[in-house]
Design an enzyme around this catalytic site. Sequence first.
Site, PDB file in Angstrom:
ATOM      1  N   GLU A 282       0.822  -1.207   0.000  1.00  0.00           N
ATOM      2  CA  GLU A 282       0.000   0.000   0.000  1.00  0.00           C
ATOM      3  C   GLU A 282       0.862   1.266   0.000  1.00  0.00           C
ATOM      4  OE1 GLU A 282      -4.442  -0.088   1.918  1.00  0.00           O
ATOM      5  OE2 GLU A 282      -2.816   0.276   3.315  1.00  0.00           O
ATOM      6  N   HIS A 303       7.698 -26.972  -1.298  1.00  0.00           N
ATOM      7  CA  HIS A 303       7.108 -28.129  -1.983  1.00  0.00           C
ATOM      8  C   HIS A 303       6.001 -27.704  -2.946  1.00  0.00           C
ATOM      9  CE1 HIS A 303       9.158 -31.137   0.626  1.00  0.00           C
ATOM     10  NE2 HIS A 303       9.297 -30.041   1.350  1.00  0.00           N
ATOM     11  N   LYS A 417     -14.262   0.055  -3.984  1.00  0.00           N
ATOM     12  CA  LYS A 417     -15.367   0.470  -3.097  1.00  0.00           C
ATOM     13  C   LYS A 417     -16.421   1.235  -3.891  1.00  0.00           C
ATOM     14  CE  LYS A 417     -12.456   1.079   0.978  1.00  0.00           C
ATOM     15  NZ  LYS A 417     -11.917   2.051   1.915  1.00  0.00           N
TER      16      LYS A 417
HETATM   17  O1  PA5 Z   1      -3.965   1.160   5.792  1.00  0.00           O
HETATM   18  C1  PA5 Z   1      -5.085   1.573   5.507  1.00  0.00           C
HETATM   19  O2  PA5 Z   1      -5.326   2.760   5.456  1.00  0.00           O
HETATM   20  C2  PA5 Z   1      -6.216   0.616   5.232  1.00  0.00           C
HETATM   21  O3  PA5 Z   1      -5.805  -0.700   5.206  1.00  0.00           O
HETATM   22  C3  PA5 Z   1      -7.248   0.744   6.318  1.00  0.00           C
HETATM   23  O4  PA5 Z   1      -6.637   0.454   7.555  1.00  0.00           O
HETATM   24  C4  PA5 Z   1      -8.416  -0.173   6.084  1.00  0.00           C
HETATM   25  O5  PA5 Z   1      -9.001   0.093   4.862  1.00  0.00           O
HETATM   26  C5  PA5 Z   1      -9.443  -0.014   7.189  1.00  0.00           C
HETATM   27  O6  PA5 Z   1      -9.842   1.297   7.278  1.00  0.00           O
HETATM   28  P1  PA5 Z   1     -10.608   1.829   8.546  1.00  0.00           P
HETATM   29  O7  PA5 Z   1      -9.712   1.679   9.725  1.00  0.00           O
HETATM   30  O8  PA5 Z   1     -10.924   3.255   8.234  1.00  0.00           O
HETATM   31  O9  PA5 Z   1     -11.856   0.991   8.692  1.00  0.00           O
END
Ligand code: PA5
Length: 441
Positions: A282, A303, A417
């Site tokens: 990310e 394996h 989303k």
């Molecule tokens: O690192 C990030 O920003 C995402 O993985 C969020 O943690 C994830 O989408 C969950 O978001 P939230 O904590 O707003 O529910």
Amino acid sequence: MNDKIQVISKYALDGKTAECAKALRETALAAKKTLESGSGAGNDFLGWLHLPSSIDEQQFQAIEKSAAQLRNECEYVISIGIGGSYLGGKAVIEALSNHFAAYRQDGGPKVLFAGSNIGEDYLYDMMDLVRGHKFGIIVISKSGTTTEPAIAFRLFKEMLEKQEGKEFAQRNIVAITDARRGALRGLATQEGYATFVIPDNVGGRFSVLTPVGLLPIAVAGFDIRALVAGAVEMEQGDDEQVLEYAITRNALYQDGKKIEILANFTPRLHFLAEWWKQLYGESEGKDHKGIFPASVDFTTDLHSMGQMIQDGERTLFETVLSVGDQEHEVIIPRDEEDLDGLNYIAGKNVDYVNKMAELGTRLAHVDGGVPNLIITIPALTERFVGQLIYFFEKACGVSGYMLGVNPFDQPGVEAYKKNMFALLEKPGHEEATKAIRAKLS
Ligand code: PA5
């Protein structure tokens, strides 16, 4: 035993990449400066940088008190969250836990995780498991609006209230969310739940050392002070290991190694790799750039994926999490008949065999053109896991800036989303629903 995790890059670099690594040191130092001075892109999300050393006694006590409440009254505690609101806690608990314990040895509750998928059967099975048992909920969402955890929370909240009554539910639901914004904040205020705040300047994937990770970890019975102390050691260290890792992986990337495989030889580290994949994927996967983070569990995957790693396209390098000491010793017994032919290792402990597998794998992969970076971890304890967390976080910030991306945003995760909301006909998404229907027809 060493007292710090260490990076070994000598099996990762050859003449050409070693030269490149040398040349990249200046870039890495500049990236580190950018990070530490807060002058780079995404600098409003640097709260994690000095987070470990900023956690004070009051914060520890508040988390420990909340954990004690849940441990006292609950057989299960369901930690609800996804992505950064899930993987850190899960990774640390798995790294430190007995593999098969239904409960922690000290009799505390079993921590379960929900809200990290939309699997109907997964939710059904968990509801089935906790039915008739006293359970608590830690609901974690920074935005307070994420669909997956919201669905899980609605289900388990209703179930808990019906099963144990409103008062029990109110005592044993803890919300971890933004200080002011989001549906979860409003709900927690209205219901009178205990709450913890996710700081504005800490993104989800960097939040494991906030209550997001620390509360579930404390509920599972682990020492969050030792975990944070380990992170503080790295925060206040000289960053040589951080630089070594960031430089080596960028040198390899420039040499065409586009995939980094995080390999472990210890089943407890499976979820640490999942956490690491989110952290690096990310943070770095932007502007059509970035090392693709993958992971394998050895020797299991030798394996299966072993063939691809040994002989497939030469676009990958491997980073091995090499754990020094196991917690327990298991000796391979001698057998008079030796029908399985294993007497040649009788009297050795199982980890000796695993270490030889690790060494044999490294030699084979390096011979096969897979550069091998090693991160040694003296043992899987709170302290060293804390070191590892901070090490990876800081190296991620440095690496991202070296790559020329903003390591602290994640614009790409919104795309699915938008489509999902349009398909679900969520109010406010009418235009998108029309557009997506036209596309699908
Ligand atoms: O690192 C990030 O920003 C995402 O993985 C969020 O943690 C994830 O989408 C969950 O978001 P939230 O904590 O707003 O529910």
